[in-house]
Motif scaffolding. Structure first.
Motif, PDB file in Angstrom:
ATOM      1  N   UNK A  74       0.074   7.694  -9.903  1.00 18.37           N
ATOM      2  CA  UNK A  74      -1.051   7.784 -10.666  1.00 18.37           C
ATOM      3  C   UNK A  74      -1.220   7.344 -11.971  1.00 18.37           C
ATOM      4  N   UNK A  75      -0.316   6.559 -12.406  1.00 22.61           N
ATOM      5  CA  UNK A  75      -0.161   5.930 -13.696  1.00 22.61           C
ATOM      6  C   UNK A  75      -1.132   4.913 -13.796  1.00 22.61           C
ATOM      7  N   UNK A  76      -1.668   4.901 -15.137  1.00 22.27           N
ATOM      8  CA  UNK A  76      -2.441   3.517 -15.615  1.00 22.27           C
ATOM      9  C   UNK A  76      -1.535   2.585 -16.037  1.00 22.27           C
ATOM     10  N   UNK A  77      -1.213   1.558 -15.239  1.00 29.08           N
ATOM     11  CA  UNK A  77       0.057   0.619 -15.685  1.00 29.08           C
ATOM     12  C   UNK A  77      -0.522  -0.259 -16.707  1.00 29.08           C
ATOM     13  N   UNK A  78      -1.608  -0.345 -16.977  1.00 28.71           N
ATOM     14  CA  UNK A  78      -1.954  -1.045 -18.493  1.00 28.71           C
ATOM     15  C   UNK A  78      -1.537  -0.401 -19.480  1.00 28.71           C
ATOM     16  N   UNK A  79      -1.661   1.116 -19.238  1.00 30.35           N
ATOM     17  CA  UNK A  79      -1.206   1.703 -20.556  1.00 30.35           C
ATOM     18  C   UNK A  79       0.267   1.867 -20.670  1.00 30.35           C
ATOM     19  N   UNK A  80       0.971   1.960 -19.421  1.00 26.26           N
ATOM     20  CA  UNK A  80       2.371   2.017 -19.483  1.00 26.26           C
ATOM     21  C   UNK A  80       2.984   0.862 -20.025  1.00 26.26           C
ATOM     22  N   UNK A  81       2.388  -0.225 -19.497  1.00 27.18           N
ATOM     23  CA  UNK A  81       3.234  -1.920 -20.023  1.00 27.18           C
ATOM     24  C   UNK A  81       2.694  -2.032 -21.216  1.00 27.18           C
ATOM     25  N   UNK A  82       1.471  -1.719 -21.680  1.00 29.99           N
ATOM     26  CA  UNK A  82       1.006  -1.864 -23.082  1.00 29.99           C
ATOM     27  C   UNK A  82       1.973  -1.371 -24.036  1.00 29.99           C
ATOM     28  N   UNK A  83       2.121  -0.004 -23.828  1.00 31.13           N
ATOM     29  CA  UNK A  83       3.077   0.978 -24.592  1.00 31.13           C
ATOM     30  C   UNK A  83       4.419   0.108 -24.846  1.00 31.13           C
ATOM     31  N   UNK A  84       5.007  -0.052 -23.455  1.00 33.65           N
ATOM     32  CA  UNK A  84       6.190  -0.571 -23.581  1.00 33.65           C
ATOM     33  C   UNK A  84       6.479  -1.796 -24.140  1.00 33.65           C
ATOM     34  N   UNK A  85       5.449  -2.665 -24.202  1.00 33.99           N
ATOM     35  CA  UNK A  85       5.381  -3.857 -25.164  1.00 33.99           C
ATOM     36  C   UNK A  85       5.202  -3.423 -26.505  1.00 33.99           C
ATOM     37  N   UNK A  86       4.509  -2.774 -27.123  1.00 32.23           N
ATOM     38  CA  UNK A  86       4.303  -2.225 -28.338  1.00 32.23           C
ATOM     39  C   UNK A  86       5.656  -1.723 -28.940  1.00 32.23           C
ATOM     40  N   UNK A  87       6.695  -1.069 -28.093  1.00 30.90           N
ATOM     41  CA  UNK A  87       7.591  -0.246 -28.575  1.00 30.90           C
ATOM     42  C   UNK A  87       8.788  -1.388 -28.746  1.00 30.90           C
ATOM     43  N   UNK A  88       8.744  -2.335 -27.656  1.00 34.98           N
ATOM     44  CA  UNK A  88       9.641  -3.454 -27.797  1.00 34.98           C
ATOM     45  C   UNK A  88       9.602  -4.288 -28.944  1.00 34.98           C
ATOM     46  N   UNK A  89       8.191  -4.683 -29.499  1.00 34.02           N
ATOM     47  CA  UNK A  89       7.988  -5.593 -30.563  1.00 34.02           C
ATOM     48  C   UNK A  89       8.188  -4.842 -31.778  1.00 34.02           C
ATOM     49  N   UNK A  90       8.102  -3.431 -31.788  1.00 31.41           N
ATOM     50  CA  UNK A  90       8.264  -2.691 -33.163  1.00 31.41           C
ATOM     51  C   UNK A  90       9.624  -2.693 -33.315  1.00 31.41           C
ATOM     52  N   UNK A  91      10.583  -2.494 -32.368  1.00 29.45           N
ATOM     53  CA  UNK A  91      11.952  -1.950 -32.704  1.00 29.45           C
ATOM     54  C   UNK A  91      12.897  -2.801 -31.991  1.00 29.45           C
TER      55      UNK A  91
END
Length: 98
Positions: A74-91
């Motif tokens: 039931x995940x919104x994969x856009x949200x999951x992947x967008x968040x993961x990408x942002x976390x990778x870029x930040x740290x």
């Protein structure tokens, strides 16, 4: 940054369907085309959110995508992947410091 209209930027935009909708070992060639794609994440999110069954999308085969969908149906994969990408870029530094 998420790209809304990602298809014109896709590495496969000039590929034929025969290159992306393959079976067996040929899928590895299709996945290589995705490896340097600037919109790989958007492509994968599109396939997961719309449960596209055929072809290589975002560097993943049908089987690989089905496994993700079973884990988080039931995940919104856009949200999951967008968040993961942002976390990778930040740290990225904190990941290498461990």
């Amino acid at each position: 940054m998420w790209v809304e209209d990602w298809t014109p930027r896709a590495a496969c935009k000039s590929a034929t369907p025969d290159q992306l909708f393959v079976r067996g070992a040929e899928q590895n060639k299709a996945k290589q085309l995705c490896s340097g794609c600037p919109v790989r994440t958007e492509c994968l999110a599109e396939a997961l959110d719309n449960q596209i069954e055929w072809g290589v999308w975002g560097g993943m085969t049908e089987r690989e995508r089905r496994a993700l969908l079973r884990r988080r149906p039931t995940s919104s994969w856009r949200s999951v992947l967008e968040t993961a990408r942002e976390q990778q870029v930040v740290s990225p530094v904190s990941q290498t410091a461990s």
